[in-house]
Design a protein around this motif. Sequence first.
Motif, PDB file in Angstrom:
ATOM      1  N   TYR A  53      12.471 110.299 -47.755  1.00  0.00           N
ATOM      2  CA  TYR A  53      11.158 109.686 -47.746  1.00  0.00           C
ATOM      3  C   TYR A  53      10.591 109.731 -49.159  1.00  0.00           C
ATOM      4  CZ  TYR A  53      10.718 109.611 -42.633  1.00  0.00           C
ATOM      5  OH  TYR A  53      10.883 109.335 -41.291  1.00  0.00           O
ATOM      6  N   SER A  92      20.399 113.617 -37.962  1.00  0.00           N
ATOM      7  CA  SER A  92      20.204 112.439 -38.800  1.00  0.00           C
ATOM      8  C   SER A  92      19.506 112.887 -40.075  1.00  0.00           C
ATOM      9  CB  SER A  92      19.333 111.414 -38.070  1.00  0.00           C
ATOM     10  OG  SER A  92      19.981 110.942 -36.913  1.00  0.00           O
ATOM     11  N   THR A 138      22.868 108.362 -40.214  1.00  0.00           N
ATOM     12  CA  THR A 138      22.854 108.988 -38.898  1.00  0.00           C
ATOM     13  C   THR A 138      24.132 109.738 -38.565  1.00  0.00           C
ATOM     14  OG1 THR A 138      23.596 106.948 -37.890  1.00  0.00           O
ATOM     15  CG2 THR A 138      21.225 107.318 -37.999  1.00  0.00           C
ATOM     16  N   PHE A 145      17.395 111.817 -43.759  1.00  0.00           N
ATOM     17  CA  PHE A 145      16.456 110.822 -44.281  1.00  0.00           C
ATOM     18  C   PHE A 145      16.022 111.192 -45.697  1.00  0.00           C
ATOM     19  CE2 PHE A 145      15.483 108.967 -40.103  1.00  0.00           C
ATOM     20  CZ  PHE A 145      15.844 109.995 -39.245  1.00  0.00           C
ATOM     21  N   LEU A 147       9.544 105.822 -45.370  1.00  0.00           N
ATOM     22  CA  LEU A 147      10.981 105.982 -45.269  1.00  0.00           C
ATOM     23  C   LEU A 147      11.658 105.197 -46.389  1.00  0.00           C
ATOM     24  CD1 LEU A 147      13.452 106.982 -43.653  1.00  0.00           C
ATOM     25  CD2 LEU A 147      13.391 104.781 -42.455  1.00  0.00           C
ATOM     26  N   LYS A 160      18.118 106.158 -44.699  1.00  0.00           N
ATOM     27  CA  LYS A 160      18.558 107.132 -43.702  1.00  0.00           C
ATOM     28  C   LYS A 160      20.047 106.994 -43.458  1.00  0.00           C
ATOM     29  CE  LYS A 160      17.775 104.315 -39.571  1.00  0.00           C
ATOM     30  NZ  LYS A 160      17.033 104.176 -38.301  1.00  0.00           N
ATOM     31  N   ARG A 162      16.571 115.359 -38.955  1.00  0.00           N
ATOM     32  CA  ARG A 162      16.047 115.401 -37.596  1.00  0.00           C
ATOM     33  C   ARG A 162      17.156 115.764 -36.631  1.00  0.00           C
ATOM     34  NH1 ARG A 162      13.725 110.597 -36.519  1.00  0.00           N
ATOM     35  NH2 ARG A 162      15.441 109.848 -35.258  1.00  0.00           N
ATOM     36  N   GLN A 170      14.933 105.301 -29.035  1.00  0.00           N
ATOM     37  CA  GLN A 170      15.575 104.998 -30.308  1.00  0.00           C
ATOM     38  C   GLN A 170      15.733 106.316 -31.046  1.00  0.00           C
ATOM     39  OE1 GLN A 170      13.939 101.850 -32.698  1.00  0.00           O
ATOM     40  NE2 GLN A 170      13.331 100.666 -30.934  1.00  0.00           N
ATOM     41  N   ARG A 171      16.842 106.964 -30.826  1.00  0.00           N
ATOM     42  CA  ARG A 171      17.000 108.335 -31.270  1.00  0.00           C
ATOM     43  C   ARG A 171      16.797 108.507 -32.768  1.00  0.00           C
ATOM     44  NH1 ARG A 171      20.667 111.995 -33.180  1.00  0.00           N
ATOM     45  NH2 ARG A 171      20.524 114.053 -32.281  1.00  0.00           N
ATOM     46  N   ASN A 172      17.212 107.506 -33.537  1.00  0.00           N
ATOM     47  CA  ASN A 172      17.140 107.656 -34.985  1.00  0.00           C
ATOM     48  C   ASN A 172      15.998 106.868 -35.612  1.00  0.00           C
ATOM     49  OD1 ASN A 172      19.463 109.332 -35.151  1.00  0.00           O
ATOM     50  ND2 ASN A 172      20.662 107.535 -34.603  1.00  0.00           N
ATOM     51  N   SER A 173      15.008 106.540 -34.827  1.00  0.00           N
ATOM     52  CA  SER A 173      13.874 105.812 -35.395  1.00  0.00           C
ATOM     53  C   SER A 173      13.108 106.721 -36.355  1.00  0.00           C
ATOM     54  CB  SER A 173      12.942 105.329 -34.279  1.00  0.00           C
ATOM     55  OG  SER A 173      12.417 106.418 -33.566  1.00  0.00           O
ATOM     56  N   PRO A 174      12.616 106.155 -37.441  1.00  0.00           N
ATOM     57  CA  PRO A 174      11.940 106.982 -38.446  1.00  0.00           C
ATOM     58  C   PRO A 174      10.490 107.258 -38.067  1.00  0.00           C
ATOM     59  CG  PRO A 174      11.950 104.713 -39.144  1.00  0.00           C
ATOM     60  CD  PRO A 174      12.724 104.756 -37.852  1.00  0.00           C
ATOM     61  N   LEU A 175       9.922 108.239 -38.752  1.00  0.00           N
ATOM     62  CA  LEU A 175       8.490 108.479 -38.652  1.00  0.00           C
ATOM     63  C   LEU A 175       7.735 107.463 -39.508  1.00  0.00           C
ATOM     64  CD1 LEU A 175       8.091 112.349 -38.991  1.00  0.00           C
ATOM     65  CD2 LEU A 175       7.808 110.976 -36.946  1.00  0.00           C
ATOM     66  N   ARG A 194       6.168 107.829 -34.008  1.00  0.00           N
ATOM     67  CA  ARG A 194       7.468 107.185 -33.886  1.00  0.00           C
ATOM     68  C   ARG A 194       7.697 106.779 -32.440  1.00  0.00           C
ATOM     69  NH1 ARG A 194      11.591 110.946 -32.095  1.00  0.00           N
ATOM     70  NH2 ARG A 194      13.167 109.487 -32.776  1.00  0.00           N
ATOM     71  N   LEU A 221      11.433 109.654 -28.444  1.00  0.00           N
ATOM     72  CA  LEU A 221      12.807 110.149 -28.382  1.00  0.00           C
ATOM     73  C   LEU A 221      13.480 109.678 -27.113  1.00  0.00           C
ATOM     74  CD1 LEU A 221      14.943 112.124 -29.571  1.00  0.00           C
ATOM     75  CD2 LEU A 221      13.983 113.848 -28.048  1.00  0.00           C
TER      76      LEU A 221
END
Lengths: 116, 110
Positions: free
Chosen positions: B36, B32, B51, B34, B46, B49, B93, A100-105, A94, A97
């Motif tokens: 998957y 946050s 937040t 999610f 994904l 999601k 997360r 983009q704090r909420n970026s997905p895996l 990803r 950190l």
Amino acid sequence: DGGITQSPKYLFRKEGQNVTLSCEQNLNHDAMYWYRQDPGQGLRLIYYSQIVNDFQKGDIAEGYSVSREKKESFPLTVTSAQKNPTAFYLCASRVRLGFQRNSPLHFGNGTRLTVT
Amino acid sequence: GNSVTQMEGPVTLSEEAFLTINCTYTATGYPSLFWYVQYPGEGLQLLLKATKADDKGSNKGFEATYRKETTSFHLEKGSVQVSDSAVYFCALRDDYKLSFGAGTTVTVRA
């Protein structure tokens, strides 16, 4: 197309042998992760790396080792010290950190390791 | 520590049925959340999601609303298709770490 490549898809080893699982990404992601998946247990974090030449233990690091010499690559070695190595291993990455704090895996398609 | 508990499967449905998969979480702070999805032989993708509290994530007909008061993030779809057969994972997360639920296997029959 950008993505994460794990190879091989299936891997067989004898007990007592070390084995290295490959993970390569061309997404220009800083952070990379290794998870182990077992039936009924979800995913458990083995190791993660947020930047080249740096990595930290996850929840179940014992019997595993990693390296992060290049941004694109994060190989996982399953050593003979890992007591129950047969599992499905997933690599992910990803954006780092803080950017983009909420970026997905983003996940690879996994490697199924069988040790007999 | 942070954790996620999701409904145990397997779940078997007929096509066009309504699907709900329950997910609750325990966390400090404001994680946050999610969902998957994992199709056979593949890694995770994904699905959606959220937040912050009251956010609704949606994708491919699936929806989930972040409910802080009940610490839940239940996944719903009004009319499932055979192609929705997969394993679904709820995750949260907080900071660097993603914590996953155990996964719920869903099989949709034609």
